[in-house]
Enzyme design. Sequence first.
Site, PDB file in Angstrom:
ATOM      1  N   ILE A  97     -20.946  -0.617  -8.776  1.00 28.40           N
ATOM      2  CA  ILE A  97     -22.272  -0.374  -8.195  1.00 28.40           C
ATOM      3  C   ILE A  97     -23.329  -1.050  -9.063  1.00 28.40           C
ATOM      4  O   ILE A  97     -23.372  -0.859 -10.282  1.00 28.40           O
ATOM      5  CB  ILE A  97     -22.546   1.153  -8.109  1.00 28.40           C
ATOM      6  CG1 ILE A  97     -21.481   1.837  -7.253  1.00 28.40           C
ATOM      7  CG2 ILE A  97     -23.938   1.430  -7.556  1.00 28.40           C
ATOM      8  CD1 ILE A  97     -21.480   1.444  -5.798  1.00 28.40           C
ATOM      9  N   HIS A 113     -11.973  10.380  -9.716  1.00 27.85           N
ATOM     10  CA  HIS A 113     -11.005   9.522 -10.413  1.00 27.85           C
ATOM     11  C   HIS A 113      -9.681  10.281 -10.539  1.00 27.85           C
ATOM     12  O   HIS A 113      -9.676  11.462 -10.896  1.00 27.85           O
ATOM     13  CB  HIS A 113     -11.546   9.153 -11.802  1.00 27.85           C
ATOM     14  CG  HIS A 113     -10.649   8.219 -12.536  1.00 27.85           C
ATOM     15  ND1 HIS A 113     -10.615   6.867 -12.259  1.00 27.85           N
ATOM     16  CD2 HIS A 113      -9.724   8.425 -13.505  1.00 27.85           C
ATOM     17  CE1 HIS A 113      -9.706   6.286 -13.025  1.00 27.85           C
ATOM     18  NE2 HIS A 113      -9.152   7.218 -13.798  1.00 27.85           N
TER      19      HIS A 113
HETATM   20  C1  GRF Z   1      -8.436   8.230  -4.864  1.00 27.39           C
HETATM   21  O1  GRF Z   1      -7.261   8.434  -5.593  1.00 27.39           O
HETATM   22  C2  GRF Z   1      -9.613   8.224  -5.806  1.00 27.39           C
HETATM   23  O2  GRF Z   1      -9.396   8.956  -6.963  1.00 27.39           O
HETATM   24  C3  GRF Z   1      -9.736   6.785  -6.198  1.00 27.39           C
HETATM   25  O3  GRF Z   1      -9.348   6.075  -5.056  1.00 27.39           O
HETATM   26  C4  GRF Z   1      -8.489   6.855  -4.238  1.00 27.39           C
HETATM   27  C5  GRF Z   1      -9.065   6.860  -2.855  1.00 27.39           C
HETATM   28  O4  GRF Z   1      -8.196   7.425  -1.923  1.00 27.39           O
HETATM   29  N1  GRF Z   1     -11.038   6.532  -6.744  1.00 27.39           N
HETATM   30  P1  GRF Z   1      -8.703   7.719  -0.441  1.00 27.39           P
HETATM   31  O5  GRF Z   1      -9.123   6.383   0.169  1.00 27.39           O
HETATM   32  O6  GRF Z   1      -9.834   8.686  -0.512  1.00 27.39           O
HETATM   33  O7  GRF Z   1      -7.522   8.277   0.283  1.00 27.39           O
END
Ligand code: GRF
Length: 212
Positions: A97, A113
């Site tokens: 970002i 995360h």
């Molecule tokens: C998740 O594991 C999140 O922690 C990471 O990216 C993934 C996204 O998964 N930042 P989704 O597209 O929400 O299923």
Amino acid sequence: MTSTLNIAVLASGKGSNLKAIIDPVRAGTIRQARVSLVISNNSDAGALQIARANGIPSLHLSRQQFESDEAFNKALLSALTRHGINFIALAGYLKKIHPSIIQAYRNRIINVHPALLPSFGGPGMYGKFVHEAVIKSRAATSGATVHIVDDQYDHGAIILQKSLPVAPDDTPETLAAKVSAIEHQIYPEAIRLFAEGRVKIGEQHVEIESHA
Ligand code: GRF
């Protein structure tokens, strides 16, 4: 008195966290919040389909559509402004970002995360790479973290974290599935805390106010 969170969710992938936010907002378990816009840099993202299926305005905005970084960031900021967005949730958004957006939404951008930050975060630590690194390190626990987005990857103040044991026979895939289930609990929970005006972000620490 808190004003309604007008949330934009930015996502690059399948959108399971987006769905985990939409459901309780629609069900009314998160009040004072609305998912008003979904933006993806990837036209094939499941997140865009989820937005359409739920009647939420969605936009495919990618750097390739613009002549410069500046033009792209301007378009992103102007879409956010046009939709009255006052809060941004990154949900698997793989682009950094720009500082102009971080400044415009200071302490109003969060990310989820798939590990216990500050461990296993930073550049290159996304998707299966995180879970591979956790297993390789023989860590006894992993989990998920919701944090404020600042100008460094996976770095801002931590809002919520939940851990789980790493089983001896876990593979990156089995661990990913367990962590994903935890994300779907703590991400909407963090949004609920913001919607209820209970997250106080100070210079040094974050405080979650208990119910009055
Ligand atoms: C998740 O594991 C999140 O922690 C990471 O990216 C993934 C996204 O998964 N930042 P989704 O597209 O929400 O299923």
